[in-house]
Write a protein that holds these residues in place. Sequence first.
Motif, PDB file in Angstrom:
ATOM      1  N   LEU A  10      15.633   8.289  26.817  1.00 25.09           N
ATOM      2  CA  LEU A  10      17.042   7.956  27.017  1.00 25.09           C
ATOM      3  C   LEU A  10      17.912   8.682  26.001  1.00 25.09           C
ATOM      4  O   LEU A  10      18.986   9.203  26.319  1.00 25.09           O
ATOM      5  CB  LEU A  10      17.236   6.444  26.885  1.00 25.09           C
ATOM      6  CG  LEU A  10      18.644   5.903  27.148  1.00 25.09           C
ATOM      7  CD1 LEU A  10      19.033   6.160  28.593  1.00 25.09           C
ATOM      8  CD2 LEU A  10      18.698   4.416  26.852  1.00 25.09           C
ATOM      9  N   SER A  14      21.027  11.391  26.471  1.00 22.83           N
ATOM     10  CA  SER A  14      22.315  11.155  25.817  1.00 22.83           C
ATOM     11  C   SER A  14      22.744  12.385  25.038  1.00 22.83           C
ATOM     12  O   SER A  14      23.912  12.770  25.042  1.00 22.83           O
ATOM     13  CB  SER A  14      22.224   9.956  24.869  1.00 22.83           C
ATOM     14  OG  SER A  14      21.960   8.782  25.578  1.00 22.83           O
ATOM     15  N   ASP A 303      25.300   2.304  22.849  1.00 24.05           N
ATOM     16  CA  ASP A 303      24.917   2.484  24.249  1.00 24.05           C
ATOM     17  C   ASP A 303      24.674   3.940  24.623  1.00 24.05           C
ATOM     18  O   ASP A 303      24.238   4.238  25.733  1.00 24.05           O
ATOM     19  CB  ASP A 303      25.952   1.856  25.186  1.00 24.05           C
ATOM     20  CG  ASP A 303      27.340   2.441  25.031  1.00 24.05           C
ATOM     21  OD1 ASP A 303      27.517   3.417  24.264  1.00 24.05           O
ATOM     22  OD2 ASP A 303      28.275   1.925  25.675  1.00 24.05           O
ATOM     23  N   ASN A 304      24.927   4.863  23.702  1.00 20.78           N
ATOM     24  CA  ASN A 304      24.562   6.255  23.921  1.00 20.78           C
ATOM     25  C   ASN A 304      23.104   6.535  23.587  1.00 20.78           C
ATOM     26  O   ASN A 304      22.595   7.620  23.870  1.00 20.78           O
ATOM     27  CB  ASN A 304      25.447   7.180  23.084  1.00 20.78           C
ATOM     28  CG  ASN A 304      26.805   7.399  23.700  1.00 20.78           C
ATOM     29  OD1 ASN A 304      27.027   8.388  24.387  1.00 20.78           O
ATOM     30  ND2 ASN A 304      27.710   6.465  23.459  1.00 20.78           N
ATOM     31  N   GLN A 307      19.729   1.136  26.029  1.00 16.50           N
ATOM     32  CA  GLN A 307      20.365   0.232  26.987  1.00 16.50           C
ATOM     33  C   GLN A 307      20.111  -1.197  26.533  1.00 16.50           C
ATOM     34  O   GLN A 307      18.961  -1.601  26.357  1.00 16.50           O
ATOM     35  CB  GLN A 307      19.810   0.463  28.389  1.00 16.50           C
ATOM     36  CG  GLN A 307      20.552  -0.304  29.478  1.00 16.50           C
ATOM     37  CD  GLN A 307      20.085   0.089  30.860  1.00 16.50           C
ATOM     38  OE1 GLN A 307      19.090   0.790  31.025  1.00 16.50           O
ATOM     39  NE2 GLN A 307      20.801  -0.357  31.871  1.00 16.50           N
ATOM     40  N   GLU A 308      21.184  -1.963  26.342  1.00 13.46           N
ATOM     41  CA  GLU A 308      21.062  -3.342  25.880  1.00 13.46           C
ATOM     42  C   GLU A 308      21.794  -4.278  26.849  1.00 13.46           C
ATOM     43  O   GLU A 308      22.574  -3.826  27.690  1.00 13.46           O
ATOM     44  CB  GLU A 308      21.636  -3.480  24.469  1.00 13.46           C
ATOM     45  CG  GLU A 308      20.869  -2.686  23.423  1.00 13.46           C
ATOM     46  CD  GLU A 308      21.016  -3.265  22.039  1.00 13.46           C
ATOM     47  OE1 GLU A 308      19.989  -3.559  21.423  1.00 13.46           O
ATOM     48  OE2 GLU A 308      22.148  -3.431  21.579  1.00 13.46           O
TER      49      GLU A 308
END
Length: 357
Positions: A10, A14, A303-304, A307-308
Motif C-alpha cells: 500500500l 502511495s 491514510d497515505n 488503511q484504518e
Amino acid sequence: MKRRDFVRQLSYFSLLSAIPGEGLVWPADDFPVSEFSGKLRPVGRALEMEGYYVWCNSPIKGPDGKIHVFFSRWSDKKGMGGWINSSEIAHAVASSPEAPFELVGTILAPRGAGYWDATTCHNPHIKLVDGKYCLFYMGNSNGKTDTKRIGLATSDSLYGPWKRPDLPLLEAGPAGAWEDHCTTNPSFIKHPNGEYWLYYKSWNTEEYEQAKGQPIRGNRKYGLAIAKKLEGPYVRYEGNPVIDFSSRGGNKQFEDAFIWLEGRRFKLLARDMGVFNHEAGLYLESRDGKKWGEPEVAYRSLDNYVQEPPAPRHLKRYGRLERPQLLFDENRPAYLFTAAQGGKYMTSSAFIFKIEK
C-alpha cells in the motif's frame, strides 16, 4: 498476504501517486516534497495501551542492544486534552524497532503542588550527551499552557534512577516578547564546537489571549538557547526566533520540531500548522542551525500509508502524524517514530516508519 506485506505494498502505491505528473491523491499538487519523504516505509502502530493515550515517542538504542522508547501517557478518562494536566512519562523496551514493546514503567510523574512540573510531564526527548542519558521534557505547574517549561532529567542508565531538576532548564521570555508565554517542545543537539544547543517552541501571550476560541491560537515559533555546560545557564540567541512563518499570512505556524546534525547540515522535522496544510510534516535544512531554508513535505497524513477504520467522533486529529522523533543507527536516521490518534483502543499510540537508505 501478511499484514506487513500488505502495508508495504500500500505504501508503494502511495509513493507512486506522489510522483509529479502521476496524479496526486493527497491535496498537495504544488507542494515541494523532500527526498526524506520518499525514504519512508510504514512499519505500523506500537505502544497501544488499554486505558491510555500514548504520545511523544522518543527512541534510543541502548548499550544492551535493545530499543528504548520514552513516551507520554495519560488516562483515557481524561480524553485527548489530558496531556496538559495529567501526563506522565513512561519507558518501554523492544528487541528491535519492529518488535513488540514491553512497558518498563513510569519514570517521571507530576510531583504536585509547589513544583514547576506539578501537574504534567510531557514532550520527552531522549539523548546521550557526554556519557549521560538526558531526558529533556516539558512540565507545568497549573495544568495550563502559561506555566509550560522545559526541564532536564539525567541518569547514568536508561533504566534510571533519574535525577529530576528543582528548576526548569529554560524559563519563558520577558513580558511582551514573542516567547513570553512558555517554553516547550524541546529539541537538543551538542554542537561540534562543544556548545549545548536547545531549540524550543513558544508564542506571545497577548496574541494568544486575543485569539482564544479560534481554530488556531497565537502563532508558534521556534527559538534557540545556547549554553557552555549541559546544565546551563542557557542564553537565548539574539537572532531569535530562528524559525517564524507568521509573515507568510494565514497564521501559518508549526510545532514538534526534531533537529539533528547530519554531516555538515542541520536538519529538521516538524508538524505543519498551515504552511502546506494541517496534515503534513515539514522538512527543513540549515547550514548553521540558525538560518533555515524553505520547508518541504517530510511525510503525509496517515491514510497515505495505511488503511484504518473511519474516524470516531471523539478523535479530532485522526489521521494526523505528530511529534516526529528519530531513532539513529550509527549516526544515520533509521526509523521515524510519530504519534497518531486511533489504534486498537481508539485513543492514540506510536506509529513507526523505517527510513530506507
